[in-house]
Write a protein that holds these residues in place. Structure first.
Motif, PDB file in Angstrom:
ATOM      1  N   VAL A  44       0.860  -1.171   0.000  1.00  0.00           N
ATOM      2  CA  VAL A  44       0.000   0.000   0.000  1.00  0.00           C
ATOM      3  C   VAL A  44       0.907   1.235   0.000  1.00  0.00           C
ATOM      4  O   VAL A  44       1.919   1.269   0.686  1.00  0.00           O
ATOM      5  N   LEU A  45       0.549   2.213  -0.823  1.00  0.00           N
ATOM      6  CA  LEU A  45       1.238   3.503  -0.849  1.00  0.00           C
ATOM      7  C   LEU A  45       0.353   4.482  -0.095  1.00  0.00           C
ATOM      8  O   LEU A  45      -0.799   4.696  -0.467  1.00  0.00           O
ATOM      9  N   VAL A  46       0.880   5.053   0.980  1.00  0.00           N
ATOM     10  CA  VAL A  46       0.120   5.983   1.822  1.00  0.00           C
ATOM     11  C   VAL A  46       0.644   7.393   1.564  1.00  0.00           C
ATOM     12  O   VAL A  46       1.837   7.659   1.749  1.00  0.00           O
ATOM     13  N   VAL A  47      -0.247   8.265   1.126  1.00  0.00           N
ATOM     14  CA  VAL A  47       0.100   9.665   0.880  1.00  0.00           C
ATOM     15  C   VAL A  47      -0.893  10.499   1.674  1.00  0.00           C
ATOM     16  O   VAL A  47      -2.098  10.468   1.402  1.00  0.00           O
ATOM     17  N   GLN A  48      -0.408  11.226   2.650  1.00  0.00           N
ATOM     18  CA  GLN A  48      -1.294  12.068   3.454  1.00  0.00           C
ATOM     19  C   GLN A  48      -1.830  13.227   2.622  1.00  0.00           C
ATOM     20  O   GLN A  48      -1.203  13.658   1.652  1.00  0.00           O
ATOM     21  N   ASP A  50      -1.849  16.288   3.183  1.00  0.00           N
ATOM     22  CA  ASP A  50      -1.056  17.519   3.205  1.00  0.00           C
ATOM     23  C   ASP A  50       0.377  17.317   2.720  1.00  0.00           C
ATOM     24  O   ASP A  50       1.242  18.147   2.966  1.00  0.00           O
ATOM     25  N   ARG A  51       0.621  16.219   2.016  1.00  0.00           N
ATOM     26  CA  ARG A  51       1.959  15.941   1.463  1.00  0.00           C
ATOM     27  C   ARG A  51       1.869  15.862  -0.048  1.00  0.00           C
ATOM     28  O   ARG A  51       0.895  15.372  -0.600  1.00  0.00           O
ATOM     29  N   ILE A  52       2.924  16.337  -0.702  1.00  0.00           N
ATOM     30  CA  ILE A  52       2.994  16.205  -2.152  1.00  0.00           C
ATOM     31  C   ILE A  52       4.317  15.544  -2.506  1.00  0.00           C
ATOM     32  O   ILE A  52       5.306  15.659  -1.780  1.00  0.00           O
ATOM     33  N   VAL A  53       4.330  14.850  -3.609  1.00  0.00           N
ATOM     34  CA  VAL A  53       5.556  14.236  -4.112  1.00  0.00           C
ATOM     35  C   VAL A  53       6.184  15.258  -5.046  1.00  0.00           C
ATOM     36  O   VAL A  53       5.569  15.675  -6.027  1.00  0.00           O
ATOM     37  N   THR A  54       7.408  15.684  -4.722  1.00  0.00           N
ATOM     38  CA  THR A  54       8.023  16.769  -5.484  1.00  0.00           C
ATOM     39  C   THR A  54       9.070  16.308  -6.491  1.00  0.00           C
ATOM     40  O   THR A  54       9.472  17.086  -7.340  1.00  0.00           O
ATOM     41  N   LYS A  73       9.955  -3.795   5.701  1.00  0.00           N
ATOM     42  CA  LYS A  73       8.493  -3.913   5.727  1.00  0.00           C
ATOM     43  C   LYS A  73       7.816  -2.576   5.447  1.00  0.00           C
ATOM     44  O   LYS A  73       6.615  -2.523   5.232  1.00  0.00           O
ATOM     45  N   TYR A  74       8.606  -1.495   5.487  1.00  0.00           N
ATOM     46  CA  TYR A  74       8.074  -0.130   5.379  1.00  0.00           C
ATOM     47  C   TYR A  74       9.178   0.741   4.801  1.00  0.00           C
ATOM     48  O   TYR A  74      10.326   0.650   5.221  1.00  0.00           O
ATOM     49  N   ILE A  75       8.845   1.553   3.807  1.00  0.00           N
ATOM     50  CA  ILE A  75       9.797   2.506   3.236  1.00  0.00           C
ATOM     51  C   ILE A  75       9.158   3.887   3.275  1.00  0.00           C
ATOM     52  O   ILE A  75       8.122   4.127   2.665  1.00  0.00           O
ATOM     53  N   CYS A  76       9.787   4.782   4.016  1.00  0.00           N
ATOM     54  CA  CYS A  76       9.342   6.167   4.097  1.00  0.00           C
ATOM     55  C   CYS A  76      10.137   6.970   3.067  1.00  0.00           C
ATOM     56  O   CYS A  76      11.361   6.888   3.023  1.00  0.00           O
ATOM     57  N   PHE A  77       9.445   7.720   2.238  1.00  0.00           N
ATOM     58  CA  PHE A  77      10.136   8.542   1.257  1.00  0.00           C
ATOM     59  C   PHE A  77      10.670   9.789   1.943  1.00  0.00           C
ATOM     60  O   PHE A  77      10.117  10.255   2.932  1.00  0.00           O
ATOM     61  N   THR A 136       4.553  10.266   3.525  1.00  0.00           N
ATOM     62  CA  THR A 136       4.417   9.397   2.356  1.00  0.00           C
ATOM     63  C   THR A 136       5.320   8.178   2.476  1.00  0.00           C
ATOM     64  O   THR A 136       6.524   8.300   2.666  1.00  0.00           O
ATOM     65  N   HIS A 137       4.691   6.992   2.367  1.00  0.00           N
ATOM     66  CA  HIS A 137       5.451   5.751   2.509  1.00  0.00           C
ATOM     67  C   HIS A 137       4.742   4.601   1.807  1.00  0.00           C
ATOM     68  O   HIS A 137       3.563   4.697   1.463  1.00  0.00           O
ATOM     69  N   VAL A 138       5.494   3.542   1.588  1.00  0.00           N
ATOM     70  CA  VAL A 138       4.944   2.302   1.059  1.00  0.00           C
ATOM     71  C   VAL A 138       5.254   1.219   2.087  1.00  0.00           C
ATOM     72  O   VAL A 138       6.308   1.233   2.726  1.00  0.00           O
TER      73      VAL A 138
END
Length: 195
Positions: A44-48, A50-54, A73-77, A136-138
Motif C-alpha cells: 500500500v502507498l500511503v500519501v497524506q 497535506d503531502r505532495i511528491v516533489t 516492511k516499510y519505506i518512508c520517502f 508518504t510511505h509504502v
C-alpha cells in the motif's frame, strides 16, 4: 469533492482509485485501517492529504527492496525529517543520552527491466529508521495489519475499534501511527538498537 469528481470522470491518473468517505471521524490511524480492509495487493502507498511528491522516483525499484532485504516492511520517502542525517539527529536528541548506532544505508542496484533510464533517476538507497513516520510511505499490507494494528491479537481478545487504553493494543480511535507506534519503535531502538 475534487478528487471524487476526478475518479467519477474516469481520469486516467485515478483509474484504479476508490474514494472511501467515512461516516464519522476516525483519525488517521483508523481511517487508514478501514482503507486497508479494501486493499487486495501486497503493498500500500500511503500519501497524506497535506503531502505532495516533489521529485520523480522509481516505485518498482523501491518495491523490489522488500524482496531483497528480508527485514524491510516499510519505506518512508524522504522528507525534511529524514533527509541528510536529520532523522539520526532527531533520534539521538530523543534518546536522552543513550547511544544509537545506525547501520549504513544500502544502495539498491538499478533495475535493468525498468523502462525509466538510470540517467533520469538517482540510484536509491534504503536506510533504517528508528521511527515510524506517517509521511508518504509504502508498506506491506500484512505488516500494517499485524504489526501496526495487531489484528490477530485484537480478534483473539475480542477488542473493538473503540476500546481504549489498557487493552494491550498499540492504537485507539483518533490516534496517529506516528504518535504511538513511532514512539514505541524509538523506545525499542534506544533499548536494544537495530535488530
Amino acid at each position: 469533492a475534487n478528487l471524487g469528481n476526478l475518479i467519477e470522470s474516469h481520469h486516467p491518473a485515478f483509474a484504479h482509485t476508490q474514494l472511501l468517505q467515512l461516516e464519522t471521524r476516525h483519525g488517521f490511524a483508523f481511517a487508514l485501517r478501514r482503507a486497508l480492509a479494501l486493499v487486495e495487493t501486497r503493498f500500500v502507498l500511503v500519501v497524506q492529504h497535506d503531502r505532495i511528491v516533489t521529485r520523480p522516483f522509481d516505485l518498482r525499484r523501491a518495491l523490489s527492496a522488500f524482496d531483497e532485504i528480508a527485514s524491510c516492511k516499510y519505506i518512508c520517502f524522504q522528507t525534511r525529517q529524514t533527509v541528510g542525517g536529520a532523522h539520526q539527529a532527531r533520534v539521538r536528541s530523543r534518546a536522552n543520552g543513550s547511544h544509537v548506532k545506525f547501520p549504513p544505508p544500502l544502495l539498491l542496484q538499478a533495475d535493468s527491466s525498468s523502462t525509466t533510464t538510470t540517467t533520469t533517476l538517482p540510484t536509491p538507497s534504503i536506510a533504517p529508521l528508528a521511527f515510524w513516520y506517517d509521511s508518504t510511505h509504502v508498506a506491506e499490507v500484512a505488516h500494517y495489519r499485524e504489526f501496526v494494528f495487531q489484528e490477530t491479537m485484537r480478534r483473539e481478545r475480542g477488542i473493538t475499534d473503540v476500546d481504549g487504553p489498557g487493552t494491550g493494543v498499540r492504537l485507539k480511535l483518533g490516534d496517529f501511527v506516528e504518535d504511538t507506534v513511532g514512539h514505541q519503535l524509538l523506545d525499542a531502538v534506544k533499548t536494544r538498537g537495530f535488530a
